[in-house]
Scaffold this active site. Structure first.
Site, PDB file in Angstrom:
ATOM      1  N   THR A   1     -20.692 -34.089 -27.730  1.00 57.97           N
ATOM      2  CA  THR A   1     -20.832 -33.693 -29.136  1.00 57.97           C
ATOM      3  C   THR A   1     -21.031 -32.200 -29.290  1.00 57.97           C
ATOM      4  OG1 THR A   1     -21.749 -35.862 -29.692  1.00 57.97           O
ATOM      5  CG2 THR A   1     -22.170 -34.078 -31.246  1.00 57.97           C
TER       6      THR A   1
ATOM      7  N   SER B   1     -18.909 -41.078 -23.268  1.00 51.13           N
ATOM      8  CA  SER B   1     -18.733 -42.531 -23.307  1.00 51.13           C
ATOM      9  C   SER B   1     -17.519 -42.973 -22.495  1.00 51.13           C
ATOM     10  CB  SER B   1     -18.589 -43.020 -24.755  1.00 51.13           C
ATOM     11  OG  SER B   1     -17.444 -42.465 -25.368  1.00 51.13           O
TER      12      SER B   1
END
Length: 288
Positions: free
Chosen positions: A12, A49
């Site tokens: 992020t 992820s």
């Protein structure tokens, strides 16, 4: 002239939002002035992820390469929060240098009106420069907290102080690579049966981590499946779905933790499922 190596892997902190508000990788500017000389090392640009064991191995290898330079005072790894706990543990297992390694990242994208990434990175730099952090192993600096990698878990999906850590004693082990090892996690729940465990056995799993109930409990059906696994040489470790606190095999009755131990399972008292999976993979790789 000493410097800090800053390894970028994506996440992020290296993402921005498109016209639909969806976070996409690609941002590179951190927007801060560093309190020390920093050398950037761009390893990859991935959402954590999507990481697998080969990606985690790559991070551990890159950190080791950074420390081949005697002028490197420490390493900061920018990493996505989804699997930060796994990669940080893997690096810590092999880190026997007194110079610190600090993982950090962000919950908000780089183009957010109030991004948390710059504050976290600045705090990570301070942590590397702090002599008190020498020989502490891998640390995670995030949301105003400085936490040990061992026992780390993400407790909140969006809070800026997203991580908690239960103390787990450090031990450094010889470097092994875990790519090619298969370790699966089975989430347990009321009425769980052997279907998932049997499926992973059929798929050729090398080890299984049970995310058990409470202090490490389940039912007789799961215990029987565990006994089958261990009889075939497939190690089974037990953790819990409870976010914090240690676990122990203190219950019997056919499906308690004591019954799992009798079936050949091993308890991971502090580590949660993600980190237990990494440690079990390392143990399997080392045994080979």
């Amino acid at each position: 002239m000493s410097h800090i190596a800053l390894v970028r892997t994506g996440g992020t902190i290296a993402s921005s939002r498109d016209e639909d508000g969806i976070s996409r990788p690609g941002a590179s500017e951190l927007g801060i002035e560093f309190a020390a000389e920093v050398k950037f090392r761009d390893l990859m640009s991935k959402d954590s992820s999507t990481f697998d064991f080969s990606d985690m191995d790559a991070v551990a290898d890159e950190v080791a390469r950074c420390f081949e330079d005697p002028a490197c005072a420490g390493v900061i790894v920018l990493h996505g929060t989804d699997t930060m706990e796994e990669t940080a543990l893997l690096v810590d297992l092999f880190h026997d240098d007194p110079r610190p390694v600090v993982f950090t990242g962000a919950q908000r994208t780089s183009d957010h009106e109030d991004p948390d990434g710059p504050v976290n990175v600045a705090a990570a730099v301070e942590a590397v420069l702090d002599p008190a952090n020498s020989s502490r192993g891998v640390l995670v600096v995030f949301g105003g907290r400085t936490l040990n990698a061992r026992g780390l878990s993400k407790w909140h999906t969006s809070a800026l102080d997203a991580f908690i850590s239960s103390t787990e004693p450090r031990r450094v082990v010889p470097r092994v690579h875990i790519e090619g090892i298969r370790v699966d996690i089975v989430a347990l729940y009321p009425g769980a049966d052997a279907v998932a465990i049997d499926a992973y056995r059929a798929a050729g799993t090398n080890g299984i981590v049970l995310q058990a109930l409470g202090s490490g409990n389940t039912n007789a059906s799961v215990v029987a499946a565990v006994k089958t696994c261990t009889a075939e040489g497939i190690p089974v470790w037990v953790t819990t779905r409870v976010p914090d606190g240690s676990i122990a095999p203190t219950y019997g009755g056919g499906g308690g933790g004591a019954d799992l131990v009798d079936a050949g399972a091993v308890f991971a008292p502090v580590l949660r499922a993600g980190q237990a999976r990494v440690l079990l993979a390392v143990e399997i790789a080392a045994s080979r």
